[in-house]
Scaffold this active site. Sequence first.
Site, PDB file in Angstrom:
ATOM      1  CB  CYS A 144      51.405 -13.366 -54.117  1.00 48.42           C
ATOM      2  SG  CYS A 144      52.621 -13.243 -55.426  1.00 48.42           S
ATOM      3  CG  ASP A 150      57.147 -14.252 -49.757  1.00 49.07           C
ATOM      4  OD1 ASP A 150      56.021 -14.745 -49.941  1.00 49.07           O
ATOM      5  OD2 ASP A 150      57.432 -13.081 -50.067  1.00 49.07           O
ATOM      6  CG  ASP A 165      66.338 -12.813 -53.892  1.00 48.39           C
ATOM      7  OD1 ASP A 165      65.156 -12.792 -53.483  1.00 48.39           O
ATOM      8  OD2 ASP A 165      66.627 -12.962 -55.104  1.00 48.39           O
ATOM      9  CE  LYS A 169      55.388 -11.629 -47.640  1.00 50.25           C
ATOM     10  NZ  LYS A 169      55.741 -11.227 -49.036  1.00 50.25           N
ATOM     11  CB  CYS A 216      62.378 -16.423 -51.525  1.00 50.28           C
ATOM     12  SG  CYS A 216      62.694 -18.176 -51.713  1.00 50.28           S
TER      13      CYS A 216
END
Length: 385
Positions: A334, A281, A231, A216, A210
């Site tokens: 996050c 992620d 993605d 990253k 992702c």
Amino acid sequence: MKDSSRSAGPPVSADARRTAIEAVVRIESDGAYANVLLPKMLAETELEARDRGLVTELVYGSTRRKRALDHVVDRFLVADPPPVARAALRIGAHQLIEMGTPPHAAVSATVQVTPKRFRGLVNAVLRKVATAASAGIEYPSQAVALSYPDWIVARLIEELGEQRAVDALRAMNLPARSQRREDGYVQDQSSQQVAAVVPAARGDLVLDLCAAPGGKSTEIAGRGASVVAVDLHPGRAGLIASNANRLGCSDQLEGNGVAVVVADGTAPPFPRGTFDAALVDAPCSGLGALRRRPDARWRIKPTNISDLAALQRQLLESAAPLVVPGGTLVYSVCTLSAKETTEVIGATGAELAALGFAAPSSSLLLPTADRDGMFWSVWNRGGGS
Ligand SMILES: C[S@@+](CC[C@H](N)C(=O)[O-])C[C@H]1O[C@@H](n2cnc3c(N)ncnc32)[C@H](O)[C@@H]1O
């Protein structure tokens, strides 16, 4: 219940306040995303750098703090005002209550950029807000004082404990600060920590499932690995390619390159055992990064969290078989909610163990003035040589 996060700021130009009012109206009435709209609006203005910073604080601050600000303003209103007047009142109140702008400057300068027919109302209400602010404002609850929906405050207090939750919520009312990496990419330090736990020796092949906008992926490629950056959304995948090009990590033949693939990470088009390491992620509620997306706290609903947790589990279970024996799997989000962090790890435990992954080591960083909140887990797959 008092909230005392005030900081003195320099005066704001009329154009800056006018731009701020227009942005708040568009966020509120058109549902625009603040972090998408404002950079575009600022790019179209001729404001100086200092005024751009102040517009950002006025718009982001008054959007984050709107529940607390409306509580104060509404005491002096008999009816809900039209959007442009509401925006002027929030921006004026934000300067008075949060930014420590002197009352005369905050009131008169806000009135000056308010459409004529609302000037009397805005002037009268902001004067009363100024008096209330100097006396100290009492809020009816912690959620109003902190300016979050009740459910977010209740959930984080239940899951993190009161002090940790309140500190985290307060930190996410502050302006975001990001660090510039050595290669020039601007990235929050918690995201940098996640990228750093993904092994990336020269010659390694790493999957970033992702990946957009590529923060990253580019860090991992910078350490010498070749990265396959996936993605779902073609437009966002384009951001990975442009960031990789800009940072000089687009050369697959030299290693340290990023190859971009548009694909659904729940059905990744790669054979089992392809990658030395895989990073998931995952898309998440962002409850650890709310200072960056000031309107997000008002959009996200508890049902979104359940839907995201199901997607996160699918992504993790799709990535795991792609890792070679002896390789590493990393999951990061996050956010702070247990459903998207520890519960996803728990739910995937049996499946990952069956593939030979040892129990993970997990970390939760709470948001502070200097970093976003972040959770990550790292598994090593047994069977390597
Ligand atoms: C948290 S962001 C990734 C941030 C990125 N790793 C970075 O550091 O720059 C999550 C990304 O997942 C993507 N995404 C959402 N659903 C996906 C799916 N089913 N498969 C692959 N990517 C997906 C979103 O488009 C978004 O870009």
